[in-house]
Design an enzyme around this catalytic site. Structure first.
Site, short mmCIF file in Angstrom:
data_model
loop_
_atom_site.label_atom_id
_atom_site.label_comp_id
_atom_site.label_asym_id
_atom_site.label_seq_id
_atom_site.Cartn_x
_atom_site.Cartn_y
_atom_site.Cartn_z
N THR A 142 0.86 -1.19 0.00
CA THR A 142 0.00 0.00 0.00
C THR A 142 0.90 1.24 0.00
O THR A 142 1.30 1.70 -1.05
CB THR A 142 -0.97 -0.01 1.20
N LYS A 168 4.10 -6.97 4.17
CA LYS A 168 3.84 -5.60 3.78
C LYS A 168 3.59 -4.80 5.04
O LYS A 168 3.15 -5.32 6.06
CB LYS A 168 2.66 -5.50 2.81
N THR A 179 -1.00 -0.76 8.38
CA THR A 179 -1.42 -2.16 8.42
C THR A 179 -0.27 -2.95 7.86
O THR A 179 0.35 -2.51 6.94
CB THR A 179 -2.60 -2.39 7.52
N GLU A 265 6.74 4.69 7.05
CA GLU A 265 6.28 5.82 6.24
C GLU A 265 7.12 7.07 6.51
O GLU A 265 7.13 7.60 7.62
CB GLU A 265 4.80 6.09 6.52
N ASN A 388 0.24 10.39 5.42
CA ASN A 388 -1.00 10.03 6.09
C ASN A 388 -2.09 11.08 5.93
O ASN A 388 -3.27 10.76 5.96
CB ASN A 388 -0.72 9.75 7.57
N SER A 393 -6.77 10.60 -0.40
CA SER A 393 -7.03 11.56 -1.49
C SER A 393 -6.32 11.14 -2.77
O SER A 393 -5.58 10.18 -2.80
CB SER A 393 -6.58 12.95 -1.07
#
Length: 393
Positions: A142, A168, A179, A265, A388, A393
């Site tokens: 993702t 992942k 996740t 991230e 995040n 979007s």
């Protein structure tokens, strides 16, 4: 590496993303031993609820996984869609639906588009091949920036046993399997009870020791399938073979767990928080986890600021008794705090140079006992907020 009897496939189903793989399949040519560790969050996604039931008999033949939609917080409709996706695959593979484990990752609260499965299950099955393992690893991504795979072999009772693992995860990472998704296949010959015995402590020492942002996903799961193809003597509990198997499985899970942290991230640094001198392992872990989850600590690492005060402050709210004026804190081999007091400005200047590295170890000595634990995390960057803020979007 390939493991005879397993094949893999991935397709572009357009579940949320365009022009990228987002639907994957792991398939065994016969039912095999399976075990799982799934999220302990009270809020569980539909596929997690289904898998909890299906794993009770310790048997599976396929894993169907999608990215882009978590199928979490979707009520009875989400459960029905999950069942339908499994039935579609079962019909195409001509196997029992109960032998299919389901997994989803992506946006929470949005319905899973069953048409994407109806249109793509057939080409997914047609694409099965023993060398498509990494395509599935791509399909489950993702916000990940890199695919995460691990290949490992170990000798058990004189026989080579092979492992292939994928994972992942980059955000919403503080698993408590319980996740983040991880799938491991092996050709080891092992019973379902013994596989579960090996998986539980291995997960505890690996995936349950990482944190990117302190959030536990509704979809966290680790699934392992073992087909017995290595033809080793069946692994019995309490034997050297069982110890060797668990060690190999833990090696694979740790490799994947650290890759998740490194790909956190927006992360620019991977950080090991090592707490020693605790009275109990649980207390050492709790202190390490509290420090690892501190936003102030993580932003200081991003800013390359040797702000040890934030670390000591975080320790103080961990709920673990200790004497602040016995604590030592080091960055790498540079001691910043001795007996709760600053060593001096020159030590901070030296530590600042260490903070420019990509991998950093923080050592905390409570001097209360002999127990040690580690938790693995990463820094918080400006990009974490951007990723995040823009996620839907």
């Amino acid at each position: 590496m390939e493991i005879k009897g397993f094949s893999f496939s991935a397709v572009e189903a357009g579940i949320r993303y365009q022009d990228r793989l987002d639907l994957g399949l792991i398939y065994s040519d016969h039912p095999v031993v399976a075990a799982g560790a799934l999220t302990t969050s009270l809020v569980k996604a539909a596929p997690v609820l289904i898998d909890i039931d299906r794993l009770e008999d310790g048997c599976a033949q396929a894993i169907l996984v999608n990215s882009g939609c978590a199928n979490a917080c979707t009520g009875e409709a989400g459960m029905e869609v999950a069942f339908v996706t499994g039935e579609l695959l079962a019909k195409e593979l001509e196997i029992k639906p109960e032998n299919i484990l389901l997994s989803s990752t992506g946006v929470i609260g949005e319905p899973l588009n069953v048409r994407a499965f109806r249109d793509n299950i057939s080409p997914l099955v047609q694409g099965l091949a023993p060398d498509n393992f990494e395509k599935v690893a791509q399909a489950i991504m993702t916000t990940d920036t890199v695919q995460k795979v691990c290949y490992h072999s170990v000798e058990i009772d004189g026989v080579d046993v092979h492992f292939m693992g994928m994972a992942k995860g980059a955000g919403m990472i503080m698993p408590n399997m319980a996740t983040m998704l991880s799938f491991v296949i092996t050709d080891a010959q092992i019973g379902s009870a013994q596989l579960k015995e090996a998986l539980t402590p291995a997960v505890k020492k690996t995936f349950n020791r990482i944190t990117v942002d302190g959030d536990t996903s509704t979809n966290d799961m680790v699934l392992v399938m073992a087909n017995g193809g290595a033809q080793n003597s069946s692994i019995k509990s309490g034997t050297q073979a069982a110890e060797d198997f668990q060690g190999a499985l833990q090696y694979v899970l740790m490799d994947l767990a650290l890759k998740i942290v490194a790909d956190g991230e927006g992360a620019s640094k991977m950080i090991t928080i090592r707490v020693c001198g605790a009275r109990e392992d649980a207390e050492a872990e709790q202190v390490a986890r509290t420090v690892a989850n501190s936003s102030l600590v993580k932003t200081a690492f991003f800013g390359e600021d040797a702000n040890w005060g934030r670390i000591l402050a975080a320790m103080g709210r961990a709920g673990v008794p200790f004497d602040p004026y016995q604590v030592d804190i080091s960055f790498g081999d540079v001691t910043l705090v001795r007996d709760g007091l600053a060593v001096g400005r020159s030590a901070e200047d030296t530590a600042t140079a260490i903070l420019k590295e990509k991998e950093i170890t923080v050592c905390i000595d409570l001097k209360s006992g002999k127990c040690c634990e580690e938790v693995y995390t990463c820094d918080f960057s400006i990009d974490y907020v951007k990723i995040n803020a823009d996620y839907r979007s």
